[in-house]
Structures are given as C-alpha cells and as structure tokens.
Design an enzyme around this catalytic site. Structure first.
Site, short mmCIF file in Angstrom:
data_model
loop_
_atom_site.label_atom_id
_atom_site.label_comp_id
_atom_site.label_asym_id
_atom_site.label_seq_id
_atom_site.Cartn_x
_atom_site.Cartn_y
_atom_site.Cartn_z
N CYS A 45 92.71 -37.85 19.30
CA CYS A 45 92.69 -36.64 20.13
C CYS A 45 92.27 -35.48 19.24
CB CYS A 45 94.10 -36.40 20.68
SG CYS A 45 94.30 -34.88 21.60
N CYS A 50 85.95 -34.26 22.50
CA CYS A 50 87.23 -34.57 23.16
C CYS A 50 87.15 -36.03 23.55
CB CYS A 50 87.42 -33.70 24.40
SG CYS A 50 88.79 -34.24 25.46
N1 DGL Z 1 91.74 -36.18 24.48
C1 DGL Z 1 92.05 -34.96 23.90
C2 DGL Z 1 91.03 -34.47 22.89
O1 DGL Z 1 90.35 -35.25 22.29
C3 DGL Z 1 92.74 -33.86 24.65
C4 DGL Z 1 92.66 -33.73 26.11
C5 DGL Z 1 93.77 -32.81 26.66
O2 DGL Z 1 94.90 -33.25 26.69
O3 DGL Z 1 93.44 -31.67 27.02
O4 DGL Z 1 90.91 -33.30 22.63
#
Ligand code: DGL
Length: 258
Positions: free
Chosen positions: A71, A183
């Site tokens: 993430c 993301c």
């Molecule tokens: N999947 C996450 C990222 O790579 C975050 C998404 C979220 O919870 O807003 O930033």
C-alpha cells in the site's frame, strides 16, 4: 512463518499476485484493514496509528518472515515507524517515478503519477519528485474513486470510464509518455487507464519491483515450504467471512484481467 502482505483493503492483491508467480511454494498471509478502508482520504496520523494497530494484530497471530506493506499510502506515512518496531524485514512501496523518468529522459515527454490524495500530499512524495524530476516532467493526480470501486467490486466499466474521463478532462493525453499507478488498487483498472492514453503512453506500476525487493531481503534461494502455491491465509479487521469471499473473487478477477 509466512510472508505477510498488508493493505487497507484489496489493493494489495495486485502485489501478492506477482509474489505468487515469483515465489512459488511460499506461505503467504494477507491482512486487509477493511474495517478502515479507504486510507487515502484519512489524515496521516490516523493512518499511521491504524497501520501500527493492524501490524500488532498480525504479530499476535504469528511472527512474519517478512512484511510487505502493499500500500503506497500506508508506506508513505508509516514505514519508518513500522521499521522501528519490527524485528523482521519490512518492505514498502513508492510510486515508480524513477523508472518512469528514466524511460522518458530521451523523449522528454511527461510522466503522470496517479495515487491517493494522502500519498500525494506527503513530504515523502514531494521529496521523491524533487530529488528525481530535474526537468519538471512529473504531474500528479489523485483518483480516490477507483479505490471505492474495487472495494465495492463494482467493475461496471462504463462507470469507471466516466469517472476517469472526468478526472482526466484537463489533461492533454498526447503530452504523456508514462503513467505511474501509485496505488495498489489501480491496476484493477489498468486497461481502462491505458485505453485513455493510448497510443501515446505506457502504464506502469511498482508491483514487480516490490516483490524483487522482497526476494532480495529474504536472502538467497528462499526455501519452498511446499511444491505448489498453497492457499493464502486471509485475515481482516472487518467482517472476515464476507471479506474472505471478496478477496478470493478479486484474486481471480485480477488474474483473469492480466
Ligand atoms: N491501496 C492503497 C495504496 O496503494 C490505498 C488505498 C486506500 O485505502 O485509499 O495507496
């Protein structure tokens, strides 16, 4: 001992998929903080304490062999704190600005980084860009709506396309040579993003690079726990039975979309 993948929700699946290919036979545990997703619209302080709480929950179950923070948002606000408290390797993620700029050095075309609002507002991101972007080639755009669509398993493509059309409305697509998915939820919509910028730009993410970094941190030839890839153990902070169903459906969807 398992290799643990952590995300606010289901985005980390796009990184785990690379790991299942590159590290067959290892044991994996996936933890989704579905009780608190999305992270990208929260404050840095909130996300930092949520991430630490989640990792404490994981460690109560078992000590990870390594932790992949799959993430970008969690990495940008919590990676230093996590490394301080973790006696195991912690691998984070950041938008793949470096390979994108290397790719566009000669062409001089622009790079567009797509991520959550929180990732893009952090000093870690502005430092990364100012360190690498000497020619001022990088633009950034938050796309929090895509995170919601993945979490809701809403893959009506006309809806995603309408959202992207609106978000990209002020961009001149022919200016861009590389689009960076910063993301881990966004690769679910890679085709839709790519078709908007086609035939001008390539779309890249940092997922494979993250898994290669994991492999380096695990050391030489990690021992296979079993011959075939085993079932991934799934945990979440939300309704775990419902979330588990969603996790395996999304794993399949992502595999099929590649
Ligand atoms: N999947 C996450 C990222 O790579 C975050 C998404 C979220 O919870 O807003 O930033």
């Amino acid at each position: 001992m398992s290799i643990v993948f952590f995300d606010s929700g289901m985005g980390g699946i796009t990184v785990l998929r690379e790991a299942l290919t590159l590290l067959p036979g290892q044991e994996f545990l996936y933890y989704a903080d579905t009780g608190h997703v999305p992270y990208g619209k929260r404050t840095a302080e909130e996300v930092r304490s949520l991430v630490i709480r989640a990792v404490e929950t994981i460690v109560q179950r078992e000590r990870p062999r390594a932790l992949v923070v799959a993430c970008n948002t969690a990495t940008s606000v919590a990676i230093e704190s996590l490394r301080k408290i973790s006696p195991f390797p912690v691998i984070g993620m950041e938008p793949a600005v470096k390979p994108a700029l290397e790719h566009e050095k000669v062409s001089g075309r622009r790079v567009l980084v797509l991520a959550t609002p929180l990732t893009l507002s952090q000093e870690k991101y502005s430092d990364l860009v100012s360190r690498l972007d000497s020619e001022g080639q990088v633009d950034s755009l938050p796309l929090p709506g895509l995170v919601d669509l993945v979490e809701q398993e809403d893959f009506r493509m006309d809806k995603a396309r309408a959202y992207l059309q609106e978000a990209f409305s002020s961009l001149k697509r022919e200016d861009y040579g590389t689009i960076v998915l910063g993301c881990t939820h966004f690769p679910f919509f890679k085709k839709e993003i790519a078709s908007f910028f086609s035939p001008y730009a390539d779309v890249i993410d940092g997922n494979k690079g993250t898994v290669l970094q994991l492999i380096r941190r695990l050391g030489p030839s990690p021992r296979a726990e079993r011959e075939a890839p085993g079932p991934v153990v799934f945990m979440s902070s939300g309704d775990v039975d419902k979330d588990r169903g969603k996790f395996f459906r999304l794993m399949e969807r992502y595999q099929g979309s590649r």
